[in-house]
Design an enzyme around this catalytic site. Structure first.
Site: not given
Length: 323
Positions: A155, A250, A280
């Site tokens: 991320s 995502d 995610h």
């Protein structure tokens, strides 16, 4: 964008978090968001088996903004050195929230893993998080210079890893043999197909992800900088080989797939790991979600392949010549 439904075990796990909060991320304090992540990680890792590695130390390494806390995981016989940068929207998370991730990475790849507790927004706006990531990478590169050296992250940490690779290319060091980008934030285009398809979740909503990306990458010193968001780079040529991990459900998916395409077009070896049934943040779900555990296994396989190729003098020479 909806080829495969979300894995039911993921749905059940997210249900344990309770209903989505009606409060926008922009209306919460940094400490509220940090506590929320700690609470979520506690649920995601509940009952997880311990992951033993040979030796773990908490250290502080030099950086331009002061000492940088790191946690170093050392196997008995190292195969590589990996700098790992945690996720959390540049404002949450740390070496503790990602301890199981980095332990497993060390155990399953045999790499020395350096997990970085970089400074975070809003207390430390860009470029502080990026500078800590880069300075820690410079330090880590000197640990075992004879071994392959990789940068990795998930991320926001995947964003930082990609940007560290860009700066190392631009400034001629440290030598980075590969980059592992697990669902990174790539740009600030909020109108991509995946942004629109998944704007209502699961997990973070579009207005929330727009808030955290803008908070980090629209700060005065970050505007337009490829060291804030790697998709802003005009050229990706000369970057190290990459694995780009993409979750099927995502909002960041479209930008990640585009970044992988740009890498390939620039002559950079790049592999996309698409996990169509996951969302995610899945790397934290692995202890409790079999599909995420399998995805982690595929990720480790890809990292081991990168390490093997980087350790081959012939492969390294071809990459250097292509750059």
């Amino acid at each position: 964008m909806h080829e495969m439904p979300i894995d039911p075990d993921v749905v059940a796990l997210l249900d344990e978090l309770g209903p989505p909060s009606p409060v926008r991320a922009a209306d919460l304090s940094a400490e509220d968001l940090r506590q929320g992540m700690r609470d979520a990680i506690a649920i995601f890792t509940r009952g997880a088996d311990p992951v033993a590695v040979h030796h773990v130390t908490d250290e502080q390494v030099p950086g331009g903004g002061g000492k940088i806390p790191v946690r170093v995981y050392r196997p008995r016989t190292p195969t590589a050195v990996v700098v790992y940068l945690h996720g959390g929207s540049w404002l949450a998370g740390g070496v503790d929230t990602h301890d199981l991730v980095t332990r497993r990475l060390c155990r399953d790849t045999g790499a020395v893993v350096v997990s970085v507790d970089y400074r975070m927004v809003p207390e430390h706006p860009f470029p502080a998080p990026f500078e800590d990531a880069y300075d820690a990478a410079v330090w880590a590169a000197s640990l075992r210079p004879e071994l392959p050296f990789l940068v990795a992250g998930d991320s926001a940490g995947g964003t930082l890893a990609a940007c560290v690779a860009l700066r190392a290319r631009d400034e001629g060091g440290p030598r980075i043999d590969a980059q592992v980008l697990v669902y990174p934030g790539v740009d600030d285009d909020f109108a991509t197909p995946s942004m629109l398809a998944f704007q209502d979740g699961p997990g973070m909503r579009l207005e929330d992800i727009a808030f955290v990306i803008r908070q980090y990458a629209s700060h005065e010193r970050a505007l337009g900088s490829p060291y804030a968001l790697p998709g802003r780079a005009t050229s990706l040529a000369g970057l190290p080989p990459a694995v780009v991990v993409v979750a099927g459900h995502d909002m960041l998916r479209s930008a990640e797939e585009d970044y992988a395409r740009r890498l390939l077009e620039a002559g950079v070896p790049a592999v996309v790991q698409l996990d169509p049934e996951l969302v995610h943040g899945w790397i934290e779900f692995a202890p409790r979600v079999p599909a995420a555990d399998r995805a982690f296994g595929r990720l480790v396989g890809a990292v081991n392949d990168l390490i093997g190729r980087a350790g081959d003098p012939g492969e390294r020479r071809l990459v250097e010549e292509s750059g």
